[in-house]
Design a protein around this motif. Structure first.
Motif, PDB file in Angstrom:
ATOM      1  N   GLU A 150       0.827  -1.201   0.000  1.00  0.00           N
ATOM      2  CA  GLU A 150       0.000   0.000   0.000  1.00  0.00           C
ATOM      3  C   GLU A 150       0.860   1.249   0.000  1.00  0.00           C
ATOM      4  O   GLU A 150       0.405   2.319   0.396  1.00  0.00           O
ATOM      5  N   TYR A 151       2.115   1.110  -0.405  1.00  0.00           N
ATOM      6  CA  TYR A 151       2.992   2.268  -0.444  1.00  0.00           C
ATOM      7  C   TYR A 151       3.333   2.609  -1.883  1.00  0.00           C
ATOM      8  O   TYR A 151       3.713   1.741  -2.659  1.00  0.00           O
ATOM      9  N   TRP A 152       3.165   3.867  -2.232  1.00  0.00           N
ATOM     10  CA  TRP A 152       3.481   4.319  -3.578  1.00  0.00           C
ATOM     11  C   TRP A 152       4.754   5.147  -3.530  1.00  0.00           C
ATOM     12  O   TRP A 152       4.763   6.287  -3.092  1.00  0.00           O
ATOM     13  N   LEU A 153       5.815   4.510  -4.044  1.00  0.00           N
ATOM     14  CA  LEU A 153       7.134   5.132  -4.042  1.00  0.00           C
ATOM     15  C   LEU A 153       7.146   6.425  -4.853  1.00  0.00           C
ATOM     16  O   LEU A 153       7.768   7.415  -4.465  1.00  0.00           O
ATOM     17  N   GLY A 154       6.437   6.426  -5.983  1.00  0.00           N
ATOM     18  CA  GLY A 154       6.422   7.592  -6.866  1.00  0.00           C
ATOM     19  C   GLY A 154       5.881   8.832  -6.149  1.00  0.00           C
ATOM     20  O   GLY A 154       6.418   9.923  -6.287  1.00  0.00           O
ATOM     21  N   TRP A 155       4.836   8.656  -5.400  1.00  0.00           N
ATOM     22  CA  TRP A 155       4.225   9.762  -4.652  1.00  0.00           C
ATOM     23  C   TRP A 155       4.906   9.993  -3.314  1.00  0.00           C
ATOM     24  O   TRP A 155       4.557  10.920  -2.616  1.00  0.00           O
ATOM     25  N   LYS A 156       5.735   9.080  -2.903  1.00  0.00           N
ATOM     26  CA  LYS A 156       6.228   9.056  -1.527  1.00  0.00           C
ATOM     27  C   LYS A 156       5.051   9.152  -0.557  1.00  0.00           C
ATOM     28  O   LYS A 156       4.999  10.009   0.330  1.00  0.00           O
ATOM     29  N   SER A 157       4.096   8.276  -0.754  1.00  0.00           N
ATOM     30  CA  SER A 157       2.883   8.303   0.071  1.00  0.00           C
ATOM     31  C   SER A 157       2.300   6.899   0.171  1.00  0.00           C
ATOM     32  O   SER A 157       2.456   6.087  -0.742  1.00  0.00           O
ATOM     33  N   TYR A 158       1.625   6.665   1.267  1.00  0.00           N
ATOM     34  CA  TYR A 158       0.770   5.483   1.331  1.00  0.00           C
ATOM     35  C   TYR A 158      -0.440   5.743   0.445  1.00  0.00           C
ATOM     36  O   TYR A 158      -0.801   6.902   0.184  1.00  0.00           O
ATOM     37  N   ILE A 159      -1.046   4.670  -0.017  1.00  0.00           N
ATOM     38  CA  ILE A 159      -2.272   4.827  -0.790  1.00  0.00           C
ATOM     39  C   ILE A 159      -3.415   4.789   0.232  1.00  0.00           C
ATOM     40  O   ILE A 159      -3.721   3.742   0.801  1.00  0.00           O
ATOM     41  N   PHE A 160      -3.972   5.971   0.488  1.00  0.00           N
ATOM     42  CA  PHE A 160      -4.929   6.117   1.592  1.00  0.00           C
ATOM     43  C   PHE A 160      -6.147   5.234   1.396  1.00  0.00           C
ATOM     44  O   PHE A 160      -6.665   4.645   2.322  1.00  0.00           O
ATOM     45  N   THR A 161      -6.644   5.227   0.172  1.00  0.00           N
ATOM     46  CA  THR A 161      -7.786   4.361  -0.112  1.00  0.00           C
ATOM     47  C   THR A 161      -7.646   3.826  -1.522  1.00  0.00           C
ATOM     48  O   THR A 161      -7.056   4.475  -2.392  1.00  0.00           O
ATOM     49  N   LYS A 162      -8.126   2.613  -1.710  1.00  0.00           N
ATOM     50  CA  LYS A 162      -8.212   2.035  -3.055  1.00  0.00           C
ATOM     51  C   LYS A 162      -9.670   1.643  -3.259  1.00  0.00           C
ATOM     52  O   LYS A 162     -10.194   0.824  -2.488  1.00  0.00           O
ATOM     53  N   ILE A 163     -10.283   2.226  -4.266  1.00  0.00           N
ATOM     54  CA  ILE A 163     -11.652   1.840  -4.602  1.00  0.00           C
ATOM     55  C   ILE A 163     -11.646   1.474  -6.075  1.00  0.00           C
ATOM     56  O   ILE A 163     -11.268   2.291  -6.917  1.00  0.00           O
ATOM     57  N   GLU A 164     -11.985   0.242  -6.371  1.00  0.00           N
ATOM     58  CA  GLU A 164     -11.982  -0.195  -7.769  1.00  0.00           C
ATOM     59  C   GLU A 164     -13.348  -0.793  -8.094  1.00  0.00           C
ATOM     60  O   GLU A 164     -13.894  -1.564  -7.299  1.00  0.00           O
ATOM     61  N   ALA A 165     -13.859  -0.412  -9.242  1.00  0.00           N
ATOM     62  CA  ALA A 165     -15.168  -0.917  -9.647  1.00  0.00           C
ATOM     63  C   ALA A 165     -15.252  -0.927 -11.160  1.00  0.00           C
ATOM     64  O   ALA A 165     -14.441  -0.296 -11.844  1.00  0.00           O
ATOM     65  N   GLN A 166     -16.215  -1.667 -11.661  1.00  0.00           N
ATOM     66  CA  GLN A 166     -16.454  -1.669 -13.107  1.00  0.00           C
ATOM     67  C   GLN A 166     -17.945  -1.463 -13.350  1.00  0.00           C
ATOM     68  O   GLN A 166     -18.778  -2.013 -12.638  1.00  0.00           O
ATOM     69  N   GLY A 167     -18.246  -0.650 -14.347  1.00  0.00           N
ATOM     70  CA  GLY A 167     -19.645  -0.304 -14.587  1.00  0.00           C
ATOM     71  C   GLY A 167     -20.049  -0.571 -16.027  1.00  0.00           C
ATOM     72  O   GLY A 167     -19.209  -0.626 -16.925  1.00  0.00           O
ATOM     73  N   ASP A 168     -21.354  -0.723 -16.213  1.00  0.00           N
ATOM     74  CA  ASP A 168     -21.901  -0.883 -17.557  1.00  0.00           C
ATOM     75  C   ASP A 168     -22.646   0.411 -17.869  1.00  0.00           C
ATOM     76  O   ASP A 168     -23.877   0.444 -17.924  1.00  0.00           O
ATOM     77  N   ALA A 169     -21.872   1.486 -18.088  1.00  0.00           N
ATOM     78  CA  ALA A 169     -22.465   2.821 -18.162  1.00  0.00           C
ATOM     79  C   ALA A 169     -23.382   2.980 -19.363  1.00  0.00           C
ATOM     80  O   ALA A 169     -24.332   3.749 -19.321  1.00  0.00           O
ATOM     81  N   ASP A 170     -23.110   2.242 -20.445  1.00  0.00           N
ATOM     82  CA  ASP A 170     -24.011   2.373 -21.591  1.00  0.00           C
ATOM     83  C   ASP A 170     -25.011   1.215 -21.671  1.00  0.00           C
ATOM     84  O   ASP A 170     -25.653   1.008 -22.700  1.00  0.00           O
ATOM     85  N   ILE A 171     -25.172   0.524 -20.572  1.00  0.00           N
ATOM     86  CA  ILE A 171     -26.157  -0.554 -20.430  1.00  0.00           C
ATOM     87  C   ILE A 171     -26.231  -1.454 -21.665  1.00  0.00           C
ATOM     88  O   ILE A 171     -27.247  -1.574 -22.332  1.00  0.00           O
ATOM     89  N   ASN A 172     -25.093  -2.113 -21.947  1.00  0.00           N
ATOM     90  CA  ASN A 172     -25.075  -3.053 -23.076  1.00  0.00           C
ATOM     91  C   ASN A 172     -24.489  -4.398 -22.639  1.00  0.00           C
ATOM     92  O   ASN A 172     -23.938  -5.138 -23.444  1.00  0.00           O
ATOM     93  N   ASN A 173     -24.595  -4.672 -21.324  1.00  0.00           N
ATOM     94  CA  ASN A 173     -24.079  -5.919 -20.751  1.00  0.00           C
ATOM     95  C   ASN A 173     -22.565  -6.059 -20.829  1.00  0.00           C
ATOM     96  O   ASN A 173     -22.046  -7.165 -20.732  1.00  0.00           O
ATOM     97  N   GLN A 174     -21.859  -4.970 -21.039  1.00  0.00           N
ATOM     98  CA  GLN A 174     -20.391  -5.002 -21.012  1.00  0.00           C
ATOM     99  C   GLN A 174     -19.936  -4.127 -19.845  1.00  0.00           C
ATOM    100  O   GLN A 174     -20.213  -2.928 -19.850  1.00  0.00           O
ATOM    101  N   PHE A 175     -19.245  -4.745 -18.903  1.00  0.00           N
ATOM    102  CA  PHE A 175     -18.730  -3.944 -17.788  1.00  0.00           C
ATOM    103  C   PHE A 175     -17.368  -3.386 -18.176  1.00  0.00           C
ATOM    104  O   PHE A 175     -16.338  -3.859 -17.745  1.00  0.00           O
ATOM    105  N   ASP A 176     -17.402  -2.391 -19.065  1.00  0.00           N
ATOM    106  CA  ASP A 176     -16.132  -1.917 -19.594  1.00  0.00           C
ATOM    107  C   ASP A 176     -15.834  -0.467 -19.231  1.00  0.00           C
ATOM    108  O   ASP A 176     -14.974   0.168 -19.833  1.00  0.00           O
ATOM    109  N   HIS A 177     -16.551   0.073 -18.270  1.00  0.00           N
ATOM    110  CA  HIS A 177     -16.165   1.378 -17.725  1.00  0.00           C
ATOM    111  C   HIS A 177     -15.571   1.142 -16.345  1.00  0.00           C
ATOM    112  O   HIS A 177     -16.234   0.541 -15.491  1.00  0.00           O
ATOM    113  N   PHE A 178     -14.363   1.628 -16.160  1.00  0.00           N
ATOM    114  CA  PHE A 178     -13.699   1.330 -14.892  1.00  0.00           C
ATOM    115  C   PHE A 178     -13.584   2.554 -14.012  1.00  0.00           C
ATOM    116  O   PHE A 178     -13.419   3.673 -14.495  1.00  0.00           O
ATOM    117  N   MET A 179     -13.648   2.287 -12.740  1.00  0.00           N
ATOM    118  CA  MET A 179     -13.428   3.326 -11.746  1.00  0.00           C
ATOM    119  C   MET A 179     -12.253   2.830 -10.917  1.00  0.00           C
ATOM    120  O   MET A 179     -12.326   1.776 -10.299  1.00  0.00           O
TER     121      MET A 179
END
Lengths: 258, 395
Positions: A150-179
């Motif tokens: 959970e440490y990011w050397l590039g930022w010299k920071s811990y990664i405070f939070t990680k939230i990852e998700a995938q969405g079907d924003a155009d409602i076509n049964n493809q979860f190809d929008h990522f958060m």
């Protein structure tokens, strides 16, 4: 885990007896354990990975697959008096060893907390700057901040939070929008206080802290965060803005109950 | 308050080891070994010297279990056992047959071949910095720690294919090992040699397999030698860490650090990094992490291994499918296959393609792939593989 809690409890007893001996000179405020349970929810119910949740004005399906969060200086408040429970905690709601997609409940027992009725609780979201200036090589293996993943050397920071998700924003049964919201850096560290009577006594129930992911993405005007336009915090020149937006909403997304 | 928590933890570990000792005693009490212990080793002094693991200052502390403290004698014994073919069925194969220093403690084969000539399904893993692997061992994480892991290859039919009963008998009858077990663990009689003690010794040896901290990468990042990398290596470094915006240069994100990051480039977490194109999660040839969690969404996930010395440990991936680092870069440049549990970062390698919705990514150019390979080579640590303390003691 239960064995460990039992053991912590036994240690508590040993320590109490030790304290009793020492208490001959100065009277001590009685202390006890405070249990806290952290939960990750979406719109009130327990978050389950890869489950469809309605998102956006047209309720498109969104599936989460990761949620981690560092907290700093979890502190009980009694008026202006502060009782710090811990300097840092790492909450991994979607750990590698989970046997199902249901986000896990994280139980903590803080020992030797002075008994009484407190008026609220304060928590830092992320790794407080004095610790964030260090890195995993500065902490012992027992510390949450030893976690090199959970440490990011590039930022010299811990990664405070990680939230990852995938969405079907155009409602076509493809979860190809990522958060992919990984937030870190001293600039986005936030502290929030919550007013809520908290009983610390041996018979008191656990203090429950819920993080509602939906509320993390509702903006001031009531609309959802646009994950299609702002899919990530790392490869976007506005990454700091996005990270700041997310971290700022943790206050709203947190509810405390006992 | 926090300090107190640490203390509790230590008490817990100590108590666990006290319990372990009690258990060992209990076991000894009911030991069915027909040989009457004569205390044949009691005249050999037992004065273990504690061993301080040498590690670079910028590396995190090593979490040594209280139940297996490091000693000079334990490490020496472990080193011998690790290199000793006596641990296999026909005395032809040792741990080092598949974990050789020159390959950064791999065998440089796609999949390892056991003592009977049978091929396994998996590629040998580098043991460099294995002391930091605190999230499960093996590609799928099925072993919790080095003490447990070291028990497994001896009886594995596609590895050393013998029994511990045989090996322990050989160790008891050996002219040298009983003394070494005495010096490392204080046993009073050769009948007290057990597989658990052998595994503990090997685990101690494995915990000293630590980077020298003098690779080009370490000197550049941690030792202030800021002009050390040439342009190509530096471009690779920037892409690896998604740092182009910060540096004000025009390079895409390669997303690598998300999974292979931290201070020591050992991710230790489990991902599907987009190797296999499957129509359903049930179609993975090797289900990987699923074996451990039994959770369908873990099918086809494997542990992200260390990238230190990666140029020395070809071929690559859990099944050794890629012969060169260039092939690995070709893989990542394809942005995955779209499997349901594929990690989202795998699909975002390269520049975002303007106007695409959902956003697609360009992948990497030949120059960018080469620059990443050049950067990975800065992780080479010849000083580690040549360290005299970790070589075969029988040569």
């Amino acid at each position: 885990m239960p064995l460990r809690i039992l053991f912590a409890f036994l240690c508590g007893i040993v320590c109490f007896s030790a304290c009793d001996d020492a208490a001959v000179v100065t009277p001590v405020v009685p202390t006890t354990d405070l249990k806290m349970t952290f939960k990750s929810t979406y719109d009130g119910s327990r978050m389950i990975k890869f489950k469809n949740y309605p998102y956006g004005s047209n309720n498109y399906p969104l599936q989460f697959n990761r949620f981690t969060l560092f907290l700093s200086d979890i502190t009980l408040l009694k008026g202006t008096e502060e009782t710090r429970l811990t300097e840092s905690a790492y909450l991994d709601f979607t750990p590698d060893n989970a046997s199902s997609d249901t986000s896990v409940l994280l139980n903590y027992t803080f020992q030797n907390v002075p008994e009484g009725t407190y008026t609220g609780i304060k928590m830092g979201y992320g790794v407080k700057p004095s610790d964030n200036g260090k890195n995993p090589a500065d902490f012992p293996p027992s510390s949450p901040l030893y976690n090199d993943n959970e440490y990011w050397l590039g930022w010299k920071s811990y990664i405070f939070t990680k939230i990852e998700a995938q969405g079907d924003a155009d409602i076509n049964n493809q979860f190809d929008h990522f958060m992919i919201y990984h937030c870190g850096g001293n600039g986005v560290y936030k502290t929030f206080s919550f007013t809520q009577p908290i009983e610390v006594k041996s018979s008191a129930p656990a203090l429950k802290v819920d993080f509602d992911l939906r509320k993390l993405f509702i903006m001031a005007d009531g609309r959802y965060y646009n994950m299609v336009e702002d899919p990530a915090t790392s490869n976007n020149k506005d990454s700091l803005r996005v990270a700041n937006d997310i971290m700022s909403k943790f206050g709203n997304a947190t509810s405390i109950a006992q | 308050m926090m300090k107190y928590l640490y203390n509790t933890q230590r008490i817990w570990v100590t108590a666990a080891s006290v319990m372990a000792i009690c258990l060992i005693n209990a076991c000894n009490g009911s030991d069915p070994d027909p040989v009457v212990p004569t205390g044949d080793l009691l005249n050999i002094p037992y004065t273990p010297q504690s061993y301080t693991i040498v590690k670079p200052a910028h590396f995190p502390e090593i979490d040594v279990p209280a139940s297996n403290p490091m000693t000079v004698e334990g490490v020496q014994l472990g080193r011998r056992l690790f290199y000793d073919p006596m641990l296999s069925a026909d005395s032809t194969m040792s741990c080092s047959s598949c974990h050789l220093p020159a390959g950064s403690f791999t065998d440089n084969k796609a999949v390892s071949i056991g003592v009977d000539g049978i091929s396994g399904q998996r590629s040998s893993m580098s043991l460099l910095n294995v002391a930091y692997a605190n999230n499960g061992l093996f590609w799928d994480g099925r072993s919790p720690n080095l003490e447990d892991q070291a028990l497994r290859p001896v009886e594995d039919p596609i590895e050393m294919h013998t029994t511990w009963t045989n090996v322990v008998e050989k160790l008891k009858r050996h002219k040298d090992y009983p003394t070494r077990f005495r010096k490392a663990f204080g046993i009073s009689d050769r009948s007290e040699i057990t597989k658990e003690l052998a595994a503990k010794a090997m685990a101690q040896f494995e915990r000293i397999l630590i980077s020298s901290g003098n690779s080009k990468y370490d000197r550049f990042v941690f030792k202030g030698e800021t002009n050390l990398l040439d342009d190509e290596e530096l471009d690779g470094f920037i892409m690896f860490n998604d740092d182009a915006l910060n540096q004000g240069v025009n390079l895409p994100d390669a997303q690598c650090f998300h999974c292979h990051g931290g201070l020591i480039n050992t991710g230790n977490k489990y991902f599907n990094n987009g190797l296999d194109s499957v129509s359903s999660l049930d179609d993975f040839k090797d289900v990987g992490r699923f074996i451990v969690t039994n959770n369908a969404s873990d099918k086809g996930k494997f542990r992200a291994p260390t990238l230190r010395n990666i140029a020395m440990s070809a071929p690559y991936m859990h099944d050794g499918r890629f012969k060169t680092l260039k092939e690995v870069m070709d893989h990542y440049s394809r942005n995955g296959t779209g499997a349901a549990n594929e990690d989202p970062f795998i699909r975002q390698i390269g520049y975002p393609i303007q106007g695409s919705n959902p956003i697609k990514y360009t992948g990497l150019t030949e120059y960018q792939k080469n620059a990443l390979v050049k950067f990975l080579e800065t992780l080479n640590d010849p000083e580690f593989v040549n360290n005299p303390d970790i070589q075969n003691p029988f040569q």
